[in-house]
Design an enzyme around this catalytic site. Structure first.
Site, PDB file in Angstrom:
ATOM      1  N   CYS A 126       5.655  10.053 -22.339  1.00  0.00           N
ATOM      2  CA  CYS A 126       4.418   9.543 -21.704  1.00  0.00           C
ATOM      3  C   CYS A 126       3.509  10.725 -21.452  1.00  0.00           C
ATOM      4  CB  CYS A 126       4.765   8.848 -20.388  1.00  0.00           C
ATOM      5  SG  CYS A 126       3.347   8.566 -19.310  1.00  0.00           S
ATOM      6  N   SER A 156       0.814  -1.222   0.000  1.00  0.00           N
ATOM      7  CA  SER A 156       0.000   0.000   0.000  1.00  0.00           C
ATOM      8  C   SER A 156       0.847   1.271   0.000  1.00  0.00           C
ATOM      9  CB  SER A 156      -0.903   0.066   1.233  1.00  0.00           C
ATOM     10  OG  SER A 156      -1.709  -1.060   1.343  1.00  0.00           O
ATOM     11  N   CYS A 205       0.290  10.764 -20.279  1.00  0.00           N
ATOM     12  CA  CYS A 205      -0.566  10.759 -19.085  1.00  0.00           C
ATOM     13  C   CYS A 205       0.181  11.290 -17.868  1.00  0.00           C
ATOM     14  CB  CYS A 205      -1.069   9.356 -18.784  1.00  0.00           C
ATOM     15  SG  CYS A 205      -2.064   8.626 -20.097  1.00  0.00           S
ATOM     16  N   HIS A 234       3.677   3.564   8.398  1.00  0.00           N
ATOM     17  CA  HIS A 234       2.827   3.304   9.555  1.00  0.00           C
ATOM     18  C   HIS A 234       3.282   4.076  10.790  1.00  0.00           C
ATOM     19  CE1 HIS A 234       0.404   0.309   7.575  1.00  0.00           C
ATOM     20  NE2 HIS A 234       1.502  -0.256   7.091  1.00  0.00           N
TER      21      HIS A 234
END
Lengths: 411, 489
Positions: B407, B49, B409, B53
């Site tokens: 690229c 992810s 995008c 933390h």
């Protein structure tokens, strides 16, 4: 930063952009800039080496590069040039563009702008096709570019997902290059591409078209090793027990095109969720005054001819806008039963307007009916209506009364 | 036979192995990293992810708690030193029931014991203020939590290690370890090496390598989690990660903002014995969307751009209970070896403290001489997309390759792609370029640029077309040329 001013700026040097540029020049707007990010103008036509382009415009069947060359030659003969290798980074409401190239960054102020950026392909990730993520999964346009522009053989045994036109054309192309095409799998119960491509690209080569089927898993840790295909029910859900494993090394996706409107969105131009292109009036003017849209950036066309003819209409509007002669459009056009989308979404009522529309599902003999406040103001009978085939209907100005919205339906 | 001898061989070049390598590079040692994949972020380090933390979720007294808190505290300085993207954006754990409220109170208390700072329980209004789209009646807010770019982070640590003399051997899978004449002999798929010290930082392979060291008996299982990546349009709706209230063993399906403005949804958690299968089944895609929609209502299929999965190596006892990180030396069985087992989450946050701990353990065996030439600073590839127009103009004037967008995008230029192709670790995969530049990571997924990048790689690296691979060995892109010497691009 350099600032340059042009009467008209066209973003995109594909069939729409090139046709719009020539039309502007023809109408006396000579200060036109066409901006193209690639090294050569022509857009996607450059990789479409099959023939069949230009039947409407030139009355003959050309290949994509030949078609592009006709448009380029016309610009050249008019003394016009395309600014290549240049990318538009931003567009503002007041028609100022930021562009970048190896020469640097420049600001361009435009009297009018025509959006002609074309479209992009829907990807595997957008469909969320389950399974592993091996190499060998290509969208049809990428496969076409690799084979036709880059001279790269992409695989030996292919399965094609989706019956879009480029997918079918690549099925034929791969077969001609000695690859085995196992079949085309289409989730819908009707093909999404044109009937002529089914006949010329699949039937002629013995490639099976499997309707109401989809890929339910892609296999392969490194390169594709196979796919699982399943039949789907009326809700498009895979039917348990119908899974079949097909060994292959390549998956080609031909599952839809999406108008490339990132620049338009940043400029605050409102889009139609049905077309994913700009909302436009009968002049193909977007919600942003002086900004027009045409070709596949407005809605996805079946034929390059349609895109370039539409762009010429946008060019005529842009020329009128520059002369200050563009009437405003207060009558909305909305979709009724059986219609997926209709363009333009606003009309003035002051002139006849060609409407372009697609039905939402395949129908046999039917009528496209136009109604205003419940009153029928137009009707066109067709012998069949397919989502894959764009339908054109003329909206007659003398039939329009008042500013109530006009509903288009297929009955 | 002559084998290459190093002072230290680290097995595994992920974030932990690379952090260990970088910490050891502060001493005058010859160091090699053996990485079985063609790049260093192919497995757990790159498949997660990307959350930094806070350290509240682990049992007090564990290495997970201690090293996570330490890693979190050092992240701003590290990001600055190494030039990777890190946002200390905070995160919320949202709940609705009394039971969940009490659970969050316990988590708060545990966090305080662990030394996690910036924790507070907030009501609905405050939740609306800091994270308007989160769905919940109350939340635990962790202001020190954050997100980083896991690819950029791992690559930054590894490249800095390499710049300080660490040698990366890619595509070198360790197949055997034996101890002779006071040395570790390391057999790999690409030849034999020897070292005075070895470190097992093999991630998913930690159990196998531990067995090779002779330290047997560890049971390592995989926890596989799937993710969906959403289009950047959704980024503005998520200022910080939103988690549900965690259970004892699992953080729950969450939505996470990325440092690049996307949103990722996931992961679920499925136990697996197959550490090489990264497929994502339909039912999990549907489940992720359904589950995460309860805490954030903006998950729509039209915004999907990709899915992926990752596997965490979990050390479990005979009852299947998940254990702490194991970082040990067992001189009686395996002298001069540091064995790391079960380095799962929060390994990304804790990587550098783990590296320091391993370096300390080795220094207790031997007093290493300081490497005065060690330079902890690394300059990242300058990203066109993040610059102002003035900065862009300056850069293009100096290097026109910055004026060529490849690229569209993600607005990645030719200059950036060239730097990634010639990366310091010598990675030669297409995904290596992708992870280092974000080219091909946008909504068109390389539909526009991948052909040009493939062509640039062939030209720059002198690779024949059939040698080009996406990320793993065998993941070839092309059969070869269609016609000899053809092509017009």
């Amino acid at each position: 930063m350099r600032t340059i001013r042009h009467d008209a700026v066209i973003i995109g040097g594909g069939p729409a952009g090139l046709a719009a540029a020539a039309e502007l020049d023809r109408l006396g707007v000579h200060d036109v800039l066409v901006i193209e990010r690639e090294k050569q103008p022509g857009g996607i036509l450059r990789q479409c080496i099959h023939e069949g382009f230009g039947l409407a415009r030139y009355g003959e069947a050309l290949s994509g590069p030949e078609y592009a060359q006709r448009l380029i030659d016309e610009l050249t003969s008019r003394g016009m040039k395309v600014m290549t290798d240049t990318t538009v980074l931003s567009l503002s409401q007041d028609r100022a563009l930021t562009v970048v190239s190896r020469e640097g960054i420049a600001r361009i102020e435009a009297g009018a702008v025509i959006l002609a950026m074309g479209c992009r392909e829907r990807t595997r990730g957008a469909l969320a096709i389950p399974g592993e993520r091996p190499a060998g999964v290509y969208t049809a346009g990428v496969a076409q570019a690799y084979m036709n522009l880059y001279n790269r053989m992409i695989g030996r045994r292919a399965v094609i997902l989706g019956s879009g036109d480029i997918g079918m054309i690549m099925a034929r192309r791969l077969t001609l290059e000695g690859a085995q095409v196992e079949g085309v799998y289409e989730i819908m119960d009707t093909p999404s591409g044109l009937p002529r491509n089914i006949s010329q690209c699949l039937d002629d080569y013995g490639i099976p078209l499997n309707l109401s089927h989809t890929i339910t898993e892609i296999h392969g840790g490194a390169r594709v090793t196979g796919v699982t295909v399943s039949a789907v029910d009326a809700q498009l859900k895979p039917v348990p027990g119908t899974q079949r494993y097909i060994p292959c090394d390549t998956v080609i996706l031909s599952v839809g095109l999406i108008p490339e409107n990132e620049l338009s969105l940043e400029a605050g131009i409102a889009l139609d969720p049905r077309t994913r292109g700009a909302l436009v009036d009968e002049h193909l003017q977007t919600g942003c005054p002086g900004v027009f849209a045409a070709g596949n950036v407005l809605h996805v066309h079946d034929l390059a001819d349609d895109a370039s003819l539409e762009a010429e209409a946008a060019a005529r509007s842009a020329a009128a806008y520059l002369r200050g002669e563009l009437p405003c459009c207060g009558v909305s056009v909305v979709c009724g039963a059986g219609v997926r989308y209709a363009l333009p979404q606003r009309v003035s009522g002051g002139q006849d307007v060609p409407l372009a529309l697609r039905v939402s599902r395949a129908m046999g003999p039917c009528s496209i009916v136009l109604r205003q406040a419940g009153r029928e103001i137009g009707r066109k009978r067709v012998i069949r209506a397919l989502p894959a085939e764009m339908i054109h209907v003329t909206l007659k100005a003398d039939q329009i009364g008042g500013c109530e919205e006009i509903e288009v339906s297929a009955e | 036979m002559c084998v290459r001898l190093y002072d230290v061989i680290i097995i595994g070049g992920g974030v932990v192995g690379s952090a260990i390598a970088r910490e050891l590079a502060r001493y005058r040692l010859s160091i090699a990293v053996m990485e079985k994949n063609p790049d260093i972020v192919c497995e757990t380090s790159g498949r997660n992810s990307g959350v930094v933390h806070g350290g509240f979720a682990y049992d007090p007294g564990t290495l997970k708690a201690k090293l996570c808190v330490e890693g979190n505290q050092g992240m701003d300085a590290l990001a600055k030193e190494l030039g990777f993207r890190f946002l200390r954006c905070g995160k919320v754990l949202v709940g609705r029931t009394q039971e969940e409220y009490e659970s969050l109170q316990r988590t708060m208390a545990q966090g305080a014991v662990n030394g996690a700072t910036g924790l507070s329980l907030i009501g609905r209004d405050e939740l609306r203020r800091i994270c308007p789209e989160a769905v919940g009646e109350f939340a635990m807010y962790s202001s020190t939590s954050g997100v980083l770019d896991p690819f950029g982070y791992t690559v930054a640590i590894a490249e800095n290690a390499a710049a300080n003399g660490v040698r990366y051997h890619l595509c070198h899978q360790v197949t055997g370890l034996s101890r002779r004449d006071g040395l570790w002999h390391v057999q790999t798929t690409k030849g034999a090496y020897a070292a005075r010290y070895v470190v097992n930082a093999a991630g998913l392979g930690c159990g196998v390598i531990s067995d090779m060291l002779g330290i047997t008996g560890y049971r390592v299982i995989g926890s596989k989690g799937d993710y969906i990546i959403l289009d950047k349009h959704t980024g503005p709706l998520l200022p910080m990660p939103i988690y549900p209230v965690p259970s004892n063993t699992y953080m729950g399906i969450h939505v996470t903002n990325t440092t690049d403005g996307n949103v990722i949804v996931g992961p679920n958690a499925e136990m697996t014995e197959d550490f090489a299968y990264y497929g994502v089944p339909q039912r999990n895609i549907d489940y992720l969307a359904e589950s995460a929609s309860q805490i954030w209502p903006h998950i729509h299929k039209q915004d999907y751009i990709r899915n992926y999965s990752g596997i965490l190596p979990k050390w479990v006892d005979e009852n299947g209970v998940i254990q702490d990180f194991k970082i040990e030396m067992k001189p009686e069985i395996a002298p001069n070896a540091v064995n790391l087992v079960g380095i799962e989450s929060p390994g990304l946050t804790a990587a550098v403290p783990i590296g320091r701990m391993v370096a300390r353990m080795l220094r207790e065996c031997e007093a290493f001489e300081e490497n005065e030439a060690f330079n902890p600073v690394r300059r990242p590839i300058v990203r066109f997309a993040e610059l102002t127009d003035e900065e862009r103009a300056d850069l293009i004037a100096r290097n026109p390759d910055y004026g060529e967008i490849v690229c569209r995008c993600e607005q990645v230029t030719r200059a950036e792609i060239l730097q990634a192709i010639h990366n310091p670790l010598g990675v030669q995969t297409v995904s290596g370029v992708k992870l280092r530049t974000r080219a091909m990571m946008g909504r068109c997924q390389g539909g526009y640029c991948q052909m040009r990048i493939a062509q640039m790689m062939e030209e720059e690296l002198g690779l024949p077309p059939q040698a080009l691979i996406s990320s793993r060995e065998g993941a070839y892109l092309f059969e070869g040329e269609m016609r000899k010497g053809g092509g017009c691009a």
